[in-house]
Design an enzyme around this catalytic site. Structure first.
Site, mmCIF file in Angstrom:
data_model
loop_
_atom_site.group_PDB
_atom_site.id
_atom_site.type_symbol
_atom_site.label_atom_id
_atom_site.label_comp_id
_atom_site.label_asym_id
_atom_site.label_seq_id
_atom_site.Cartn_x
_atom_site.Cartn_y
_atom_site.Cartn_z
ATOM 1 N N HIS A 1 0.806 -1.179 0.026
ATOM 2 C CA HIS A 1 -0.019 -0.009 -0.199
ATOM 3 C C HIS A 1 0.585 1.308 -0.133
ATOM 4 C CE1 HIS A 1 -3.347 2.888 1.650
ATOM 5 N NE2 HIS A 1 -3.718 1.714 1.625
ATOM 6 N N ASP B 1 3.074 -4.941 7.679
ATOM 7 C CA ASP B 1 1.654 -4.245 8.065
ATOM 8 C C ASP B 1 0.858 -4.597 7.929
ATOM 9 O OD1 ASP B 1 -0.501 -2.058 6.878
ATOM 10 O OD2 ASP B 1 0.213 -1.830 5.171
ATOM 11 N N GLN C 1 -4.459 -5.162 7.025
ATOM 12 C CA GLN C 1 -5.589 -6.027 6.543
ATOM 13 C C GLN C 1 -5.891 -7.652 7.213
ATOM 14 O OE1 GLN C 1 -7.815 -5.453 4.365
ATOM 15 N NE2 GLN C 1 -7.311 -3.118 3.732
ATOM 16 N N LYS D 1 -10.297 -0.642 9.887
ATOM 17 C CA LYS D 1 -10.774 -1.735 9.834
ATOM 18 C C LYS D 1 -11.356 -3.186 10.476
ATOM 19 C CE LYS D 1 -7.924 -0.836 6.568
ATOM 20 N NZ LYS D 1 -8.294 0.700 5.233
ATOM 21 N N CYS E 1 -4.819 2.821 -3.721
ATOM 22 C CA CYS E 1 -3.638 2.621 -2.697
ATOM 23 C C CYS E 1 -2.640 1.465 -3.346
ATOM 24 C CB CYS E 1 -3.418 2.756 -1.681
ATOM 25 S SG CYS E 1 -4.900 4.163 -0.899
#
Ligand SMILES: Cc1ncc(COP(=O)(O)O)c(C=O)c1O
Length: 417
Positions: free
Chosen positions: A132, A211, A214, A237, A375
């Site tokens: 991202h 990261d 998600q 999220k 993104c």
């Protein structure tokens, strides 16, 4: 998330939790709302909304410095969330948990603090081509100041990272590896534990940032097992509020980092001659924190923990299989991201229809999906596309949402074929 591949196609019935999300019983353009954009931001259960409301209505104050009871109570509640977050991702202690604004803020913190203190012009960092922008641009901004080299790990046509290319990219100049755990554009679940092992085997001092924006949403995360130095995620999220994110850092790595921003709450003593700073994580939390948002995040984490992240993952895995089969039956539709280890994210294109046309027609059918580059412009470039349409699942998603999506896509097909 390593457990994902072991999930059996026998999802637990968690449909009763859908009622916890009032927005899901509303309509969009006169049709029942089929919300398939949780990858961008998830809906909030009533418990999160109520907890934030209760703080504002019944017990709000600033924290950390108040000597009066409601401030002390809110300080305790706030710090208790730090403990709950650490347990949620299996961090050794709450001292590993820095509250940030979101993932973007967390990665900027790592770049500006760790990166500035430890990288030089002759160093190299490695990022994957499916990052991202939040895990690309902060490094490019720092690169402009310092001048190090950024190498990239490519992925194949399924969206699987080329691990041999990763091994080839490692060399004596490598100081840092940044990789997304679960791709927001392809759904791929990357073998982050293996990536950490390879990097640390090559040279133990290489730092690895994962990261997890998600991945924390779609499955069980265990940072101790992954072995990474940094792990980031974002509250909105994971069914929590906006304005709150998390940076996990290994204790000795956080201890080697100077403050990122200066101001109140992060200092021990200030004078015009010399200022001393608090220990991590407080050193990295300058100014009044997002108090109410932290409380909301704590309740969101309790909420998903009570359902069970493994149950959520199994439910979404079942729906992903269902949706994939249905999408494959649509003429001219191509799914981008077919990795064997995949979370509930479906990117696709259709012959003759631009993803924004798909998004707009689906909107008329009550279906919320995202269209664009998500993104991830370098990822799109690798796919030779400027955009995809993306349906992303949440714990409340169900077969009716998917069926509504499929009906809408048939209309797109009729209009553009
Ligand atoms: C994989 C990934 N990383 C980072 C981000 C950035 O999150 P935020 O905008 O909350 O900082 C997102 C959000 O879409 C994401 O999906």
């Amino acid at each position: 998330m390593a457990e994902q591949s072991a999930i059996t196609p026998n999802p637990v019935d968690i449909s009763k939790y859908r009622d916890d999300f009032p927005v899901l019983s509303t309509k969009m353009n006169g049709k029942p709302l089929a919300f398939l954009d949780s990858g961008a931001s998830a809906q909030k259960p009533t418990v999160v909304i109520a907890a934030m409301d209760a703080v504002l209505n019944k017990g709000y104050s600033n924290i950390h410095r108040g000597l009066y009871s409601i401030s002390q109570k809110l300080t305790e509640d706030f710090e208790a969330v730090r403990v709950r977050v650490s347990r949620f991702i299996n961090a050794p202690s709450e001292k590993n948990i820095v509250f940030t604004r979101n993932t973007t803020d967390a990665i900027n913190l790592v770049a500006q603090s760790w990166g500035k203190a430890h990288l030089t012009a002759s160093d190299e960092i490695i990022l994957s081509e499916m990052e991202h922008h939040a895990n690309i641009v902060p490094w490019q901004l720092l690169q402009q100041e310092i001048g190090f080299t950024i190498r990239t790990i490519p992925f194949d046509e399924r969206g699987v990272l080329d691990m041999q290319a990763f091994e080839r990219a490692l060399n004596q100049h490598t100081k840092f590896v940044g990789v997304v755990h679960t791709s927001n554009a392809l759904g791929t679940i990357n073998p982050v534990k293996k990536i950490v092992e390879i990097a640390k085997d090559f040279y133990p001092d290489i730092k690895v940032l994962v990261d997890g924006s998600q991945s924390v949403v779609h499955g069980v995360v265990d940072v101790a097992d992954i072995g990474c130095d940094f792990f980031t995620f974002t509250g909105h999220k994971i069914y929590g509020p906006t304005g709150i994110g998390v940076l996990y850092g290994r204790e000795e790595v956080l201890a080697s980092m100077p403050p990122y921003q200066g101001g109140g709450d992060m200092i021990e003593r200030v004078s015009f001659n010399a200022t001393s700073f608090k220990e991590p994580p407080y050193r990295f939390e300058a100014g009044t924190p997002p108090i109410v948002e932290v409380i909301g995040l704590g309740v969101a984490i309790d909420y998903v923990s009570a359902i069970g992240m493994a149950n959520i993952a199994a439910h979404e895995a079942g729906l992903l299989t269902y949706a994939t089969q249905k999408l494959q039956d649509i003429d001219g539709l191509k799914i981008h991201g077919t990795a064997p280890d995949k979370a509930g994210i479906l990117s696709f294109t259709m012959d003759g229809a631009h993803p924004s046309d798909i998004g707009m027609i689906l909107d008329q059918c009550g279906v919320a999906v995202r269209s664009g580059h998500h993104c991830c412009m370098p990822l799109m470039e690798r796919l030779g596309l400027d955009a995809t349409a993306r349906a992303s699942l949440g714990l409340y998603s169900n077969k009716a949402d998917i069926d509504q999506l499929i009906e809408g896509l048939k209309k797109v097909g009729d209009m553009f074929s």
